[in-house]
Design an enzyme around this catalytic site. Sequence first.
Site, PDB file in Angstrom:
ATOM      1  N   ARG A  44       0.821  -1.219   0.000  1.00 20.57           N
ATOM      2  CA  ARG A  44       0.000   0.000   0.000  1.00 20.57           C
ATOM      3  C   ARG A  44       0.850   1.262   0.000  1.00 20.57           C
ATOM      4  O   ARG A  44       0.386   2.311  -0.449  1.00 20.57           O
ATOM      5  CB  ARG A  44      -0.974  -0.008   1.183  1.00 20.57           C
ATOM      6  CG  ARG A  44      -1.984  -1.136   1.078  1.00 20.57           C
ATOM      7  CD  ARG A  44      -3.059  -1.104   2.118  1.00 20.57           C
ATOM      8  NE  ARG A  44      -2.545  -1.039   3.469  1.00 20.57           N
ATOM      9  CZ  ARG A  44      -3.327  -0.894   4.537  1.00 20.57           C
ATOM     10  NH1 ARG A  44      -4.629  -0.806   4.400  1.00 20.57           N
ATOM     11  NH2 ARG A  44      -2.797  -0.849   5.741  1.00 20.57           N
ATOM     12  N   GLU A  60       2.091  -8.566  14.153  1.00 25.73           N
ATOM     13  CA  GLU A  60       1.230  -9.200  15.133  1.00 25.73           C
ATOM     14  C   GLU A  60       0.695 -10.537  14.624  1.00 25.73           C
ATOM     15  O   GLU A  60       0.222 -11.347  15.393  1.00 25.73           O
ATOM     16  CB  GLU A  60       0.067  -8.271  15.547  1.00 25.73           C
ATOM     17  CG  GLU A  60      -0.819  -7.807  14.418  1.00 25.73           C
ATOM     18  CD  GLU A  60      -0.364  -6.512  13.737  1.00 25.73           C
ATOM     19  OE1 GLU A  60      -1.197  -5.898  13.074  1.00 25.73           O
ATOM     20  OE2 GLU A  60       0.814  -6.135  13.841  1.00 25.73           O
TER      21      GLU A  60
END
Length: 123
Positions: free
Chosen positions: A61, A98
């Site tokens: 992105r 994560e």
Amino acid sequence: EKYMNFKEYIRDVQDFPKQGIVFKDITPLLNNAGILDKTADALLNSVKEHKIDKVVGMESRGFFFATLLATKLKAGFVPVRKKGKLPFNVLSKPYSLEYGEDALEIHTDATKKGDKVLIHDDV
């Protein structure tokens, strides 16, 4: 207006890419030409007083706005990609998320000593 709040154009997607993660989906912002233009202008205004030679964009992105910034700054664009995606000699740096681990890579010849580099990530 001096400052624009872009949050209304970024949607939260719960449990993506896996349970417990809230993904920030920027496609509503990218789909709106006027807001996309205002986003690019806001980013440009934050760095335009600097002479930038290269804009580095982080996969994937980060590519959207890094290329826009590079164009507006009349600078080169340097993609930083996930491991194994670049076809030439690379420098690699592993990192943890994560939800897993990965590595980012950049071509060894993407910048040169003395280049003024702006690093743009998507967050």
